[in-house]
Design a protein around this motif. Structure first.
Motif, PDB file in Angstrom:
ATOM      1  N   LEU A   1      22.978  -4.452  -7.844  1.00 40.57           N
ATOM      2  CA  LEU A   1      22.289  -5.034  -8.988  1.00 40.57           C
ATOM      3  C   LEU A   1      21.088  -4.180  -9.360  1.00 40.57           C
ATOM      4  O   LEU A   1      20.879  -3.848 -10.525  1.00 40.57           O
ATOM      5  N   TYR A   2      20.315  -3.784  -8.342  1.00 41.93           N
ATOM      6  CA  TYR A   2      19.136  -2.962  -8.600  1.00 41.93           C
ATOM      7  C   TYR A   2      19.534  -1.633  -9.248  1.00 41.93           C
ATOM      8  O   TYR A   2      18.957  -1.213 -10.244  1.00 41.93           O
TER       9      TYR A   2
ATOM     10  N   ILE B   1      16.119  -9.114 -14.222  1.00 39.44           N
ATOM     11  CA  ILE B   1      16.587  -8.153 -15.232  1.00 39.44           C
ATOM     12  C   ILE B   1      15.980  -8.430 -16.620  1.00 39.44           C
ATOM     13  O   ILE B   1      15.314  -7.560 -17.186  1.00 39.44           O
TER      14      ILE B   1
ATOM     15  N   GLU C   1      16.670 -12.126  -7.903  1.00 41.12           N
ATOM     16  CA  GLU C   1      17.630 -11.184  -8.477  1.00 41.12           C
ATOM     17  C   GLU C   1      18.148 -11.647  -9.830  1.00 41.12           C
ATOM     18  O   GLU C   1      18.468 -10.837 -10.698  1.00 41.12           O
TER      19      GLU C   1
ATOM     20  N   ALA D   1      24.970  -5.488 -14.332  1.00 39.77           N
ATOM     21  CA  ALA D   1      23.957  -5.960 -13.385  1.00 39.77           C
ATOM     22  C   ALA D   1      23.732  -7.461 -13.554  1.00 39.77           C
ATOM     23  O   ALA D   1      23.667  -8.199 -12.570  1.00 39.77           O
ATOM     24  N   SER D   2      23.658  -7.909 -14.810  1.00 38.75           N
ATOM     25  CA  SER D   2      23.416  -9.332 -15.053  1.00 38.75           C
ATOM     26  C   SER D   2      24.582 -10.167 -14.544  1.00 38.75           C
ATOM     27  O   SER D   2      24.379 -11.233 -13.956  1.00 38.75           O
TER      28      SER D   2
ATOM     29  N   LEU E   1      22.325  -0.865 -10.869  1.00 38.69           N
ATOM     30  CA  LEU E   1      22.908  -1.060 -12.197  1.00 38.69           C
ATOM     31  C   LEU E   1      21.854  -1.453 -13.227  1.00 38.69           C
ATOM     32  O   LEU E   1      21.983  -1.156 -14.411  1.00 38.69           O
ATOM     33  N   ALA E   2      20.818  -2.147 -12.796  1.00 41.76           N
ATOM     34  CA  ALA E   2      19.830  -2.624 -13.757  1.00 41.76           C
ATOM     35  C   ALA E   2      18.764  -1.576 -14.046  1.00 41.76           C
ATOM     36  O   ALA E   2      18.281  -1.483 -15.171  1.00 41.76           O
TER      37      ALA E   2
ATOM     38  N   THR F   1      26.499  -9.414 -12.096  1.00 38.25           N
ATOM     39  CA  THR F   1      26.343  -9.465 -10.644  1.00 38.25           C
ATOM     40  C   THR F   1      25.319 -10.524 -10.252  1.00 38.25           C
ATOM     41  O   THR F   1      25.533 -11.298  -9.313  1.00 38.25           O
TER      42      THR F   1
END
Lengths: 270, 307
Positions: free
Chosen positions: B267-268, A117, A113, B280-281, B270-271, B283
């Motif tokens: 996270l998924y 990103i 996770e 997201a980052s 938001l990203a 998080t």
């Protein structure tokens, strides 16, 4: 020493636990054979055709092929990388080892996770999203910490004298590794292959993110999409699920000892 | 020893160490492909995530620097609160319950040899091997309004307990947690059984000579000897609970409402779904710090008991 009561109660416990674990799976297998689309069990005529229907409707031929290509490439690459880096740390020694080894071990603590990103946005920029190659590269990089750790421990446990006598016989570092050490370390290499096969084949998160294009999807993601579309055809969904889990379960059947000891030893990962 | 002889040994050690040094450079060469990939795929993105977390960015237009705001907004975002709260329930059910069940069953089973032990182990370990997506689909079916769980409840006269388990605000999260119990305890049991086998029999014999009860044997010998295994099991299951994604994504998508959202799911979303990449980052960074903290904390506690 051990009473009859205890012996019997042991069997009761172990059987109860096993039934508890197996019941959901068994029910699901029966569902996949039932002609009833609502998921109710019906044994009047066993519907093997569910499997072919799921195979076609879910476009599984395509996505199983994607999974196979990605998994095999990642497993081969990860294993070669692990053998080389394990040999470096375990036998040759590495310049800057005191710094480099902990840095690599850190990777076992880093979860997907956290890195996914920037990886996604960078890969998108250079055109590696929606590409099997991109996913394989990610799997390779993420497999380094565990593979290095695993093969280093393996090579260290091999007798030093073998390497010395190989050196006396004039074998170079390269041929000592591949001709002498790797064959000796075969069981550990096999375990590594099995584990990385399981982890890559079972991956969902990474393929979901990096392979958005339905034509590129792996079997796990395709199955996820398939079950979303076929909520009303439970038997097909079950059949599709069994097809997708088959490769790993078949390997598990053949190599259960290696699998279990490997997962336990590799517990540090994940 | 003559001066000449000393000189010769010196020369030899020098060549040996020069060889060793050369080997260490060759070692670096062997390591370099793995190191390069690891750096590009893990290390650099790790730093980039931290960097991203200081920006407001929708993934397309120009990012703007917002400093710590993404982190500060955590406390004000009810979704975040909910997500991290749910994780506590999941930690209990993914981590502590399988740990307890695994311990008890392993302690009981280790006292007598069970015939066909390998077969049970094979079955109990199966959930670890099954694809998480398939596990999720299986349980979605088990919990369905017309699924086996409700049929059984109706069959044994508990029809009033039937419900849509994953669609129920109160029951959705514990129902998800049960999947973790199901998948986890076979693993903990096999792990603990292996650990108990490694305990020397003399310890138990000595305890028996001292007249200790089975209960005392468990507390004084079995449990302390399994510290290492417990640390591994807890680290794995707790970080697993923190990171739950596949299960939620397939079964409930975080619903009903936000009853089953997890940080990884947020996270998924938001990203990649409605991009707010900085959030997201942030998080991701919080998740990573928590996972690392838990792993280090558990190791510390388990090791400090050693002394």
């Amino acid at each position: 020493m051990i009473s009859r009561f205890e012996r019997v109660s042991n069997y009761v416990i172990v059987i109860a636990l096993t039934v508890g674990v197996l019941f959901p799976v068994a029910w699901f297998v029966l569902t996949s054979l039932s002609p009833n689309t609502s998921g109710a069990l019906d044994f009047s005529n066993i519907a093997w055709s569910n499997f072919s229907a799921a195979w076609h409707d879910g476009n599984l031929a395509h996505s199983m092929y994607a999974s196979l290509v990605i998994t095999v490439s990642a497993v081969v690459g990860q294993t070669v990388l692990a053998i080389m880096s394990g040999y470096a740390f375990g036998v040759l020694g590495v310049v800057g080892e005191r710094f480099l080894f902990p840095v690599i071990l850190l990777g076992m603590m880093v979860s997907t996770e956290v890195i996914v990103i920037p990886l996604y946005y960078e890969f998108q920029r250079i055109g590696l999203t929606n590409s099997w190659l991109g996913l394989v590269i990610i799997q390779l990089g993420m497999g380094v910490p565990f593979g290095t750790y695993w093969m280093r421990a393996t090579f260290r446990s091999l007798p030093r004298s073998v390497m010395d006598s190989a050196a006396v016989d004039g074998a170079g570092v390269w041929s000592t590794l591949w001709r002498i050490l790797v064959p000796m370390a075969r069981p550990a290499v096999l375990t590594l292959v099995l584990l990385s096969f399981m982890w890559t084949w079972n991956d969902f998160f990474l393929s979901l993110i990096f392979l958005g294009d339905p034509d590129k999807q792996t079997a796990t993601v395709a199955l996820g999409a398939f079950q979303g579309r076929h909520v009303l055809q439970v038997n097909l969904m079950a059949a599709g699920s069994l097809i997708v889990s088959l490769p790993v379960v078949a390997l598990y059947l053949f190599f259960q000892r290696e699998f279990i000891s490997g997962v336990m030893a590799g517990a540090v990962k994940e | 020893m003559s001066v000449l002889a000393i000189g010769r040994t010196r020369a030899r050690t020098r060549t040996v160490s020069r060889q060793a040094r050369k080997r260490r450079w060759i070692g670096l060469l062997f390591l370099s492909p793995a190191l390069l990939l690891y750096g590009v795929i893990v290390l650099v993105p790790l730093l980039q995530t931290v960097n991203y977390s200081f920006y407001k960015w929708d993934g397309v237009s120009e990012p703007t620097w917002v400093g710590l705001r993404n982190y500060l907004e955590f406390g004000r975002d009810p979704r975040m609160y909910a997500a991290f709260g749910h994780v506590l329930v999941l930690i209990l059910m993914f981590g502590l319950i399988p740990l307890g069940l695994g311990l008890i069953s392993a302690a009981l089973l280790s006292r007598a040899k069970i015939r066909g032990e390998g077969i049970y182990r094979w079955f109990l370990f199966l959930p670890q091997v099954l694809t998480s997506v398939v596990v999720a689909i299986i349980w979605k079916r088990i919990y369905a309004p017309d699924g086996p769980l409700n049929s059984i409840l109706r069959g044994i006269g508990l029809g009033h307990l039937t419900r849509n388990w994953l669609g129920d605000f109160t029951w959705a999260l514990p129902s998800l947690g049960m999947i973790g119990v199901w998948g986890g305890f076979g693993f903990t049991m096999v792990l603990f059984l292996a650990g108990i086998l490694a305990i020397p029999d003399e310890l138990y014999e000595a305890a028996r000579l001292d007249g200790s009860t089975r209960w005392q044997e468990f507390w004084l010998i079995t449990l302390p000897s399994l510290r290492g295994q417990m640390a591994i099991a807890l680290t794995l299951t707790i970080t697993g609970a923190l990171r739950t994604f596949d299960m939620v994504y397939i079964t409930t998508q975080g619903g009903p409402g936000t009853a089953t959202t997890t940080p990884a799911l947020l996270l998924y979303q938001l990203a990649f779904v409605n991009p707010d990449v900085g959030r997201a980052s942030a998080t991701g960074v919080v998740l990573a710090v928590l996972c690392l903290g838990i792993a280090v904390g558990i190791t510390r506690i388990m090791e400090s008991k050693d002394r």
